[in-house]
Write a protein that holds these residues in place. Sequence first.
Motif, PDB file in Angstrom:
ATOM      1  N   VAL A 102     -48.374   8.368 -39.221  1.00 32.20           N
ATOM      2  CA  VAL A 102     -47.818   7.210 -38.529  1.00 32.20           C
ATOM      3  C   VAL A 102     -48.422   5.964 -39.151  1.00 32.20           C
ATOM      4  O   VAL A 102     -49.643   5.763 -39.095  1.00 32.20           O
ATOM      5  CB  VAL A 102     -48.173   7.245 -37.031  1.00 32.20           C
ATOM      6  CG1 VAL A 102     -47.528   6.062 -36.315  1.00 32.20           C
ATOM      7  CG2 VAL A 102     -47.762   8.571 -36.412  1.00 32.20           C
ATOM      8  N   TRP A 128     -42.862   6.599 -38.469  1.00 37.01           N
ATOM      9  CA  TRP A 128     -43.382   7.861 -37.943  1.00 37.01           C
ATOM     10  C   TRP A 128     -42.782   8.951 -38.802  1.00 37.01           C
ATOM     11  O   TRP A 128     -41.575   9.207 -38.745  1.00 37.01           O
ATOM     12  CB  TRP A 128     -42.998   8.049 -36.473  1.00 37.01           C
ATOM     13  CG  TRP A 128     -43.869   9.054 -35.767  1.00 37.01           C
ATOM     14  CD1 TRP A 128     -43.915  10.402 -36.014  1.00 37.01           C
ATOM     15  CD2 TRP A 128     -44.814   8.801 -34.727  1.00 37.01           C
ATOM     16  NE1 TRP A 128     -44.837  10.992 -35.184  1.00 37.01           N
ATOM     17  CE2 TRP A 128     -45.403  10.034 -34.378  1.00 37.01           C
ATOM     18  CE3 TRP A 128     -45.228   7.645 -34.044  1.00 37.01           C
ATOM     19  CZ2 TRP A 128     -46.379  10.158 -33.383  1.00 37.01           C
ATOM     20  CZ3 TRP A 128     -46.194   7.764 -33.057  1.00 37.01           C
ATOM     21  CH2 TRP A 128     -46.755   9.007 -32.741  1.00 37.01           C
ATOM     22  N   VAL A 168     -39.790   5.071 -31.218  1.00 36.77           N
ATOM     23  CA  VAL A 168     -40.102   6.394 -31.774  1.00 36.77           C
ATOM     24  C   VAL A 168     -39.778   7.435 -30.712  1.00 36.77           C
ATOM     25  O   VAL A 168     -40.266   7.367 -29.592  1.00 36.77           O
ATOM     26  CB  VAL A 168     -41.587   6.477 -32.184  1.00 36.77           C
ATOM     27  CG1 VAL A 168     -41.930   7.895 -32.626  1.00 36.77           C
ATOM     28  CG2 VAL A 168     -41.891   5.476 -33.284  1.00 36.77           C
TER      29      VAL A 168
END
Length: 276
Positions: free
Chosen positions: A67, A94, A166
């Motif tokens: 990440v 991510w 995300v």
Amino acid sequence: MTDRTIEKIVRAVATSDGAGVRLSRAIANAELDHLDPFLLLDEFRSDDPGDYIAGFPDHPHRGFETVTYMLAGKMEHADHAGNRGLLTGGGAQWMTAGRGIIHSETPKQDDGLMWGFQLWVNLPAKSKMTAPRYQDIDPSAIPEVKIEGGTVRVIAGTFRGATGPVQGIVTDPVYLDVRLEASGGFETRIPEEHTAFLYAYQGNGGVGGTSLGTKSLAVLSKGERIVANAGDSGFRFLCVAARPLNEPIARYGPFVMNTREEIHQAFEDFRNGRFA
Ligand code: MN
């Protein structure tokens, strides 16, 4: 309501990685090998191109997620499958490496400030060989929640009704960038059994009477609520949490599996071109 307290403070350690990028390592150092499910946390911050320009040439990953969250600067990623993206200040990526990717991370600037973080999040055994997946998050896609005395950017998870972009991550993570003015306060609830930490990157503040300075990571106890307060110079920190895996970890460089045999297999697959 149980408030989480600071169990341990870990100072980030100066080191270098890639082709010679200078960084500060807060997880995966002598004081803190890992913090299940987190495997590594680096902060890179420099306005001297000599500290970052070499970047991270082609390298593999298998068995976990990386990440990247940028505060300033430009970083390009490119992998062997032809995926390509540009990370800019305020943006995030991510990357679920899963069964394997080979990629490079390259600064796209010759001077100026490069500032950001890379966190490694483990995958459970059942997901380690999943197909690779990227979530490239534009700065404008990250909600900014105004709180009294500050702002919270929500990269993953939920904060006061705002949900981060995300999605679909197996460890159900929360990743918040908290920016408090002098004497500002922050609180949030995290599932009680999830692992949580704060990483202070500017100013100073505290949790439950224990103070925390810059480039320090606070491992938090289990509990329902996190409460943090800024000192008199303001306080900026990452607040990160996720479900622990409680699985064996076999780790060698860019490969993180459950057993030594799986690590050997990863090397063999990499050598034989089965990653790309
Ligand atoms: Mn990488």
